[in-house]
Design an enzyme around this catalytic site. Structure first.
Site, short mmCIF file in Angstrom:
data_model
loop_
_atom_site.label_atom_id
_atom_site.label_comp_id
_atom_site.label_asym_id
_atom_site.label_seq_id
_atom_site.Cartn_x
_atom_site.Cartn_y
_atom_site.Cartn_z
N ASP A 57 0.81 -1.23 0.00
CA ASP A 57 0.00 0.00 0.00
C ASP A 57 0.84 1.27 0.00
O ASP A 57 0.30 2.38 0.11
CB ASP A 57 -0.91 0.03 1.24
CG ASP A 57 -2.25 -0.68 1.01
OD1 ASP A 57 -2.69 -0.79 -0.15
OD2 ASP A 57 -2.86 -1.12 2.01
N ARG A 116 0.60 -1.49 7.58
CA ARG A 116 1.11 -0.28 6.93
C ARG A 116 2.07 0.51 7.83
O ARG A 116 2.72 1.46 7.34
CB ARG A 116 -0.06 0.63 6.49
CG ARG A 116 -0.96 -0.01 5.43
CD ARG A 116 -1.79 1.05 4.72
NE ARG A 116 -0.97 2.00 3.97
CZ ARG A 116 -1.44 3.08 3.37
NH1 ARG A 116 -2.72 3.37 3.43
NH2 ARG A 116 -0.63 3.89 2.70
N ARG A 144 -9.97 5.93 10.79
CA ARG A 144 -8.52 5.79 10.84
C ARG A 144 -7.88 6.78 11.82
O ARG A 144 -7.40 6.40 12.87
CB ARG A 144 -7.92 5.95 9.44
CG ARG A 144 -8.37 4.88 8.44
CD ARG A 144 -7.78 3.53 8.75
NE ARG A 144 -8.19 2.50 7.80
CZ ARG A 144 -7.55 2.22 6.66
NH1 ARG A 144 -6.47 2.89 6.32
NH2 ARG A 144 -7.99 1.27 5.86
N HIS A 153 -11.53 7.29 4.76
CA HIS A 153 -10.59 8.42 4.85
C HIS A 153 -11.33 9.66 4.34
O HIS A 153 -12.13 9.56 3.39
CB HIS A 153 -9.38 8.23 3.93
CG HIS A 153 -8.26 7.42 4.50
ND1 HIS A 153 -7.53 6.53 3.74
CD2 HIS A 153 -7.69 7.40 5.74
CE1 HIS A 153 -6.58 5.98 4.48
NE2 HIS A 153 -6.65 6.49 5.70
N CYS A 175 -5.13 9.58 -3.26
CA CYS A 175 -4.42 8.70 -2.32
C CYS A 175 -2.96 8.51 -2.74
O CYS A 175 -2.10 8.27 -1.90
CB CYS A 175 -5.08 7.33 -2.26
SG CYS A 175 -6.80 7.36 -1.77
N1 ARG Z 1 -5.37 0.08 1.21
C1 ARG Z 1 -5.10 1.38 1.74
C2 ARG Z 1 -5.63 1.49 3.16
O1 ARG Z 1 -6.66 0.94 3.44
C3 ARG Z 1 -5.69 2.44 0.87
C4 ARG Z 1 -5.35 3.83 1.29
C5 ARG Z 1 -5.99 4.87 0.44
N2 ARG Z 1 -5.46 6.15 0.74
C6 ARG Z 1 -6.18 7.25 0.92
N3 ARG Z 1 -5.55 8.37 1.05
N4 ARG Z 1 -7.47 7.21 1.03
O2 ARG Z 1 -5.04 2.11 4.00
#
Ligand code: ARG
Length: 276
Positions: free
Chosen positions: A69, A94, A140, A169, A269
């Site tokens: 990612d 991550r 998040r 997000h 993203c």
């Molecule tokens: N797979 C990543 C996650 O879930 C995707 C992140 C997407 N990034 C964003 N800025 N929305 O963290």
């Protein structure tokens, strides 16, 4: 019609050399679905070249094996006025990305680099309007990270609550079309249903002229756009939103991000903005 004036931007991006959907940390990710890293690289390269063609500077950070990612650079830093606030990821998968980005900034001479103590997924959940830092929480970024961002960056932060897990997000549900200037307010687009009732009321009060997106605009990641004040880079399927933006004087530029969307990401993203 309001003349839309582009300003030159500086972006940091990470090529998706090790991209894949190896785990599921948002509703878009399905590790059983086939993913082509090659196609992701091709789509990403076209996105990078689109920014360069529009006159922007794109810097690159080296991707790391085992961090599929890492292409989503927006999650690794919030940079306003040359100050860098790094990231602290919610998920273990991550977490190591944050240090690679911290080092990138330090090695390039950024002197004010602060790492957050609270969970902070950076520009994934922070959007700069030119005056205010809009800050998402709910899935998040920890709401306490909002206060931390205000201290570290020295700009006013406004908290907004996300309520739909598909829009986990802030940058999947809202983006800034043009920043506030001395003469005018910021212009934003957002999908109201992604926000709590109170946050919707706040957005309506602060941004009465906002472009309100519908469910179809949001589902194709149309709100994960990148605007320079005139040119608006949008996912290919966001044709209805593109038409509305054209009517408002913007110049939509459509890009195919279908492969990256399998991980729950779009153009924004992949793009961390460095604001000097
Ligand atoms: N797979 C990543 C996650 O879930 C995707 C992140 C997407 N990034 C964003 N800025 N929305 O963290």
């Amino acid at each position: 019609m309001t003349p839309r004036v582009p300003t030159t931007r500086r972006y940091l991006m990470c090529p998706p050399r090790y991209f894949g959907v190896e785990y599921a940390i948002n509703p878009w990710m399905d590790p059983d679905q086939p993913v082509s890293t090659e196609r992701a690289v091709a789509q990403w390269t076209r996105l990078r070249d689109t920014y360069r063609r529009l006159g922007h500077t794109v810097e690159e950070i080296q991707p790391q094996p085992g961090l599929p990612d890492m292409v989503f650079a927006a999650n690794s830093g919030t940079v306003v006025g040359g100050r860098v606030l790094g990231a602290r990821f919610r998920t273990a998968q991550r977490a190591p990305e944050a240090e690679h980005f911290r080092r990138w900034f330090v090695e390039r001479g950024y002197r004010e680099v602060v790492m957050p103590a609270k969970i902070n997924e950076a520009e994934g959940d922070f959007a700069w309007t030119g005056r205010l830092l809009l800050a998402g929480t709910g899935f998040r970024t920890d709401p306490l990270a909002h206060a931390e961002a205000q201290e570290a960056l020295g700009v006013p932060v406004l908290s907004l609550r996300l309520v739909d897990p598909r829009y986990y997000h802030l940058d999947t549900a809202l983006f800034v079309l043009s920043e506030a200037t001395e003469t005018g307010p910021a212009h934003i687009a957002y999908y109201p249903q992604a926000f709590s009732p109170g946050s919707r009321q706040v957005l309506a009060k602060l941004f009465p002229d906002a472009v309100l997106a519908d469910a179809a605009d949001a589902e194709c990641f149309g709100l994960n756009g990148v605007s320079d004040g005139r040119n608006v880079v949008l996912s290919l399927e966001a044709t209805a939103l593109a038409e509305r933006l054209s009517a408002l004087g913007y110049a939509p530029v459509l890009v195919d991000i279908s492969e990256l969307r399998k991980a729950g990401g779009g153009p924004k993203c992949c793009t961390l903005e460095i604001r000097k």
